[in-house]
Design a protein around this motif. Structure first.
Motif, PDB file in Angstrom:
ATOM      1  N   SER A  31      33.823  38.793  39.675  1.00  0.00           N
ATOM      2  CA  SER A  31      33.925  40.071  40.373  1.00  0.00           C
ATOM      3  C   SER A  31      34.451  41.137  39.415  1.00  0.00           C
ATOM      4  O   SER A  31      35.101  40.834  38.404  1.00  0.00           O
ATOM      5  N   LEU A  33      36.536  44.953  39.067  1.00  0.00           N
ATOM      6  CA  LEU A  33      37.465  45.904  39.662  1.00  0.00           C
ATOM      7  C   LEU A  33      37.193  47.290  39.095  1.00  0.00           C
ATOM      8  O   LEU A  33      37.119  47.464  37.874  1.00  0.00           O
ATOM      9  N   ASN A  52      28.876  50.280  40.545  1.00  0.00           N
ATOM     10  CA  ASN A  52      29.325  49.587  41.747  1.00  0.00           C
ATOM     11  C   ASN A  52      28.139  49.142  42.596  1.00  0.00           C
ATOM     12  O   ASN A  52      28.104  48.024  43.120  1.00  0.00           O
ATOM     13  N   LYS A  60      35.388  45.224  43.736  1.00  0.00           N
ATOM     14  CA  LYS A  60      36.574  45.705  44.449  1.00  0.00           C
ATOM     15  C   LYS A  60      36.917  47.072  43.885  1.00  0.00           C
ATOM     16  O   LYS A  60      36.992  47.235  42.661  1.00  0.00           O
ATOM     17  N   ASN A  84      43.994  41.498  42.515  1.00  0.00           N
ATOM     18  CA  ASN A  84      42.721  41.555  43.242  1.00  0.00           C
ATOM     19  C   ASN A  84      41.787  40.407  42.892  1.00  0.00           C
ATOM     20  O   ASN A  84      40.649  40.379  43.368  1.00  0.00           O
ATOM     21  N   THR A  86      40.105  39.486  40.058  1.00  0.00           N
ATOM     22  CA  THR A  86      38.875  39.891  39.382  1.00  0.00           C
ATOM     23  C   THR A  86      39.005  39.604  37.891  1.00  0.00           C
ATOM     24  O   THR A  86      40.086  39.730  37.317  1.00  0.00           O
TER      25      THR A  86
END
Length: 313
Positions: A31, A33, A52, A60, A84, A86
């Protein structure tokens, strides 16, 4: 009191979250951030919005502005990525000294592994291309044009970082219609990085294989490489280390031909073929005439041997 203290899970859901954060034999897709700097707007904001959209759903986003200088003190950014969960991050900022600044990087063991600062020289957003777009969560095909990507260690790491950014779940097979999106990266003579995004169109060709056409759908960006921070060779090698359970062990006496067939070789000792019990077949039995001929031949041989023995005495 330390903010990074270890707490034991009190609920089943908390235990499940902590187990998911532990190292896995087969790691899932990473993932990313997205963090805004103290000043962030214009092309930087639009670029982060498009990245994104390309990376969804493995993203995120932090909407608050953060007064962070990653090259001077990356601890705040490392804390946000750990909080988070990531492994990749994108940090956008703009200033008088470095306008339209995009910083991309990745994390290993809660510390920054690689980090690249890119300046936006020209940017064209997805919304500026008035044509049909691709669907969400599409696995892109990455193309790195030219031999310059292998000339320096920084460019090799940047190429590897782009692969990590747009990497998705591993698949065993894919159909031709499933390849819809192409991301192209090119390094120019002045060390600028050109990123282009295309949609793949399959046209009729009169044959079994369709004719391929590319239609640009955005984003389209020209980046200049400003500052870089790459990990040492030992740390980079450690981050790429695979567990022993996933290493393919070579098996003896096995080979694969050009068609993908596996062939094995068996080593056996010397066989006593004379004492092997075989199946009796009527077709292989001797006829009465052949048996009579064999008996006469044996008699003649015995008489000749007896005669030689008498002659020798």
């Amino acid at each position: 009191m330390s903010l990074l203290r270890i707490r034991k899970p009190k609920t089943r859901k908390g235990k499940k979250v902590l187990l998911a954060r532990e190292p896995q034999l087969i790691e899932p897709a990473r993932s990313m951030l997205f963090v805004d700097g103290r000043k962030c707007g214009g092309n930087v904001k639009q670029c982060m919005k498009d990245l994104n959209q390309l990376k969804k759903p493995l993203v995120k986003v932090l909407h608050r502005k953060n007064d962070i200088t990653p090259f001077d003190d990356p601890s705040s950014l490392e804390f946000l990525t750990m909080k988070n969960d990531t492994a990749l991050f994108t940090f956008g900022s703009t200033s008088k000294k470095r306008p339209d600044n995009i910083l991309i990087g990745r994390i290993f063991e809660n510390e920054v592994l690689d980090m690249f600062e890119l300046g936006i020289k020209r940017y064209q957003a997805i919304s500026e291309f008035k044509n049909e777009k691709i669907g969400a969560c599409v696995k892109p095909c990455l193309v790195f044009n030219g031999p310059k990507w292998a000339q320096t260690e920084e460019l090799r790491r940047l190429r590897n970082l782009f692969i990590d950014m747009f990497h998705r779940e591993k698949v065993d097979s894919i159909r031709l219609q499933g390849i819809e999106h192409v991301l192209s990266f090119t390094v120019t003579n002045d060390m600028s990085v050109l990123m282009r995004s295309y949609k793949i169109l399959l046209k009729k060709s009169g044959q079994k294989t369709p004719r391929i056409e590319l239609e640009e759908i955005g984003p389209s960006a020209d980046f200049s490489i400003r500052r870089t921070k790459i990990a040492s060779e030992d740390l980079y090698k450690l981050s790429r280390k695979q567990p022993k359970q996933l290493k393919v062990t070579k098996k003896k006496n096995l080979s694969t031909d050009a068609l993908g067939n596996t062939k094995g070789r068996v080593h056996m000792g010397k066989q006593q073929t004379g004492s092997i019990q075989t199946r009796r077949v009527k077709a292989l039995k001797k006829s009465p005439e052949e048996k009579r001929t064999d008996r006469q031949r044996k008699k003649v041989a015995l008489r000749a041997a007896a005669a030689e023995a008498l002659a020798a005495e």
